[in-house]
Design a protein around this motif. Structure first.
Motif, mmCIF file in Angstrom:
data_model
loop_
_atom_site.group_PDB
_atom_site.id
_atom_site.type_symbol
_atom_site.label_atom_id
_atom_site.label_comp_id
_atom_site.label_asym_id
_atom_site.label_seq_id
_atom_site.Cartn_x
_atom_site.Cartn_y
_atom_site.Cartn_z
ATOM 1 N N VAL A 130 20.575 -11.266 -0.509
ATOM 2 C CA VAL A 130 20.153 -10.771 -1.620
ATOM 3 C C VAL A 130 18.921 -10.491 -1.263
ATOM 4 N N VAL A 131 18.368 -11.677 -0.867
ATOM 5 C CA VAL A 131 16.771 -11.465 -1.262
ATOM 6 C C VAL A 131 16.218 -11.218 -0.230
ATOM 7 N N VAL A 132 17.001 -10.653 1.290
ATOM 8 C CA VAL A 132 16.710 -10.002 1.629
ATOM 9 C C VAL A 132 17.179 -9.351 2.233
ATOM 10 N N ASP A 133 17.696 -8.734 1.334
ATOM 11 C CA ASP A 133 17.647 -6.691 1.317
ATOM 12 C C ASP A 133 17.096 -6.285 -0.139
ATOM 13 N N GLN A 134 16.645 -7.564 -1.091
ATOM 14 C CA GLN A 134 15.107 -6.982 -1.861
ATOM 15 C C GLN A 134 14.192 -6.362 -0.824
ATOM 16 N N ALA A 135 14.103 -7.794 -0.572
ATOM 17 C CA ALA A 135 12.766 -7.963 0.717
ATOM 18 C C ALA A 135 12.902 -6.318 1.288
ATOM 19 N N ARG A 136 13.517 -5.872 1.946
ATOM 20 C CA ARG A 136 14.101 -4.761 2.770
ATOM 21 C C ARG A 136 13.208 -3.949 2.480
ATOM 22 N N THR A 137 13.748 -3.613 0.621
ATOM 23 C CA THR A 137 13.533 -2.751 0.063
ATOM 24 C C THR A 137 11.684 -2.371 -0.682
ATOM 25 N N ILE A 138 11.786 -3.354 -0.757
ATOM 26 C CA ILE A 138 9.897 -3.674 -1.223
ATOM 27 C C ILE A 138 9.353 -3.401 0.270
ATOM 28 N N TYR A 139 10.130 -3.835 1.187
ATOM 29 C CA TYR A 139 8.710 -3.638 2.529
ATOM 30 C C TYR A 139 8.358 -1.742 2.823
ATOM 31 N N ARG A 140 10.139 -1.202 2.665
ATOM 32 C CA ARG A 140 9.813 0.266 2.777
ATOM 33 C C ARG A 140 9.889 1.174 2.004
ATOM 34 N N THR A 141 9.408 0.476 0.752
ATOM 35 C CA THR A 141 8.934 1.541 -0.396
ATOM 36 C C THR A 141 7.352 1.774 -0.537
ATOM 37 N N ASP A 142 7.098 2.903 -0.599
ATOM 38 C CA ASP A 142 5.890 3.201 0.010
ATOM 39 C C ASP A 142 5.435 3.555 -1.452
ATOM 40 N N PRO A 143 4.163 2.933 -1.753
ATOM 41 C CA PRO A 143 3.448 3.418 -3.418
ATOM 42 C C PRO A 143 2.967 4.616 -3.136
ATOM 43 N N ALA A 144 2.484 5.606 -2.330
ATOM 44 C CA ALA A 144 2.248 7.009 -2.319
ATOM 45 C C ALA A 144 1.264 7.195 -3.292
ATOM 46 N N ILE A 145 1.226 8.076 -3.081
ATOM 47 C CA ILE A 145 -0.019 9.169 -3.136
ATOM 48 C C ILE A 145 0.581 10.067 -4.531
ATOM 49 N N GLN A 146 -0.097 9.340 -5.016
ATOM 50 C CA GLN A 146 0.427 11.224 -6.673
ATOM 51 C C GLN A 146 -0.329 12.115 -6.837
ATOM 52 N N GLN A 147 -1.514 11.684 -6.765
ATOM 53 C CA GLN A 147 -2.187 12.928 -7.181
ATOM 54 C C GLN A 147 -3.399 13.343 -6.363
ATOM 55 N N VAL A 148 -3.347 14.517 -5.431
ATOM 56 C CA VAL A 148 -4.930 14.725 -4.163
ATOM 57 C C VAL A 148 -5.567 16.281 -5.639
ATOM 58 N N THR A 149 -6.674 16.492 -5.276
ATOM 59 C CA THR A 149 -7.625 17.226 -6.244
ATOM 60 C C THR A 149 -8.361 17.678 -5.078
ATOM 61 N N THR A 150 -8.346 19.086 -4.899
ATOM 62 C CA THR A 150 -9.158 19.040 -3.952
ATOM 63 C C THR A 150 -10.085 20.665 -3.822
ATOM 64 N N GLY A 151 -11.635 21.157 -4.512
ATOM 65 C CA GLY A 151 -11.638 21.803 -5.423
ATOM 66 C C GLY A 151 -10.813 22.428 -6.785
ATOM 67 N N THR A 152 -10.204 23.615 -6.559
ATOM 68 C CA THR A 152 -9.584 24.174 -7.301
ATOM 69 C C THR A 152 -8.164 23.718 -7.388
ATOM 70 N N GLU A 153 -7.334 23.215 -6.361
ATOM 71 C CA GLU A 153 -6.408 23.050 -6.461
ATOM 72 C C GLU A 153 -5.655 21.630 -6.359
ATOM 73 N N SER A 154 -4.712 21.293 -6.911
ATOM 74 C CA SER A 154 -4.353 20.174 -6.922
ATOM 75 C C SER A 154 -2.585 19.875 -7.025
ATOM 76 N N VAL A 155 -2.479 18.846 -6.257
ATOM 77 C CA VAL A 155 -0.873 19.091 -5.785
ATOM 78 C C VAL A 155 -0.265 17.323 -6.109
ATOM 79 N N SER A 156 0.703 17.072 -7.088
ATOM 80 C CA SER A 156 1.325 15.496 -6.975
ATOM 81 C C SER A 156 2.378 15.407 -6.466
#
Length: 181
Positions: free
Chosen positions: A127-153
């Motif tokens: 289960v530790v290997v399984d959890q570590a694999r999931t943690i490794y693959r978890t992408d923190p991802a960009i939550q929001q990008v704002t350029t000028g008047t445009e914003s993407v979440s």
């Protein structure tokens, strides 16, 4: 004191699943995180620790609970600095039975002992290997990008969940359940 291994599973087992070298920094960080998470949930190191010294308070009862199990060996028990012999041990439960009555209240009980598993139980490593694999693959991802008047979440993975297998392994290896409300 020889502390526990930093990992509850072999990095090579995770490396095979992720198709990475076993010394990959992110792989080892994920395995360390999964190990810390498991140890925190079961409330003890799980893997073998030698010459561990703990200080407990006398309870006025015949049985004293050690903070980690299984107990592999008890090297010494001191009550307020005086050696106590004849202490009986329930190895799997991590309990000490006073040889002639009760552990004196308001006393300091110093126990030096070896505890843990060597090797780590297979269900824990899995289960530790399984959890570590999931943690490794978890992408923190960009939550929001704002350029000028445009914003993407974007959606972000906030947490790594647990499996039924993880829950069962934690339950099977957890100590000190008496404080659950």
């Amino acid at each position: 004191m020889a502390g526990p291994d930093p990992y509850l599973a072999d990095p090579q087992d995770l490396a095979v699943l992720l198709k990475l070298p076993a010394d990959d920094v992110r792989l080892l960080a994920a395995l360390r995180a999964a190990t810390r998470r498991f140890r925190g949930q079961v409330r003890h190191p799980v893997s073998k620790v030698t010459e561990d010294q703990v200080f407990l308070d006398g309870t006025g009862r015949p049985v004293l609970r050690l903070p980690a199990a299984p107990v592999l060996a008890v090297h010494s028990v001191l009550v307020d600095g005086e050696e106590l012999t004849g202490v009986k041990v329930r190895r799997q439960a991590g309990l000490l039975l006073h040889p002639s009555g009760c552990w004196p209240e308001w006393s300091e009980v110093a126990v030096t002992y070896d505890h843990g598993n060597d090797p780590v139980p297979e269900d824990v490593a899995e289960v530790v290997v399984d959890q570590a694999r999931t943690i490794y693959r978890t992408d923190p991802a960009i939550q929001q990008v704002t350029t000028g008047t445009e914003s993407v979440s974007f959606a972000a993975t906030a947490a790594v969940g647990i499996t039924e297998q993880w829950r069962a392994a934690v339950e099977a290896h957890r100590l000190n359940r008496g404080d659950d409300a």
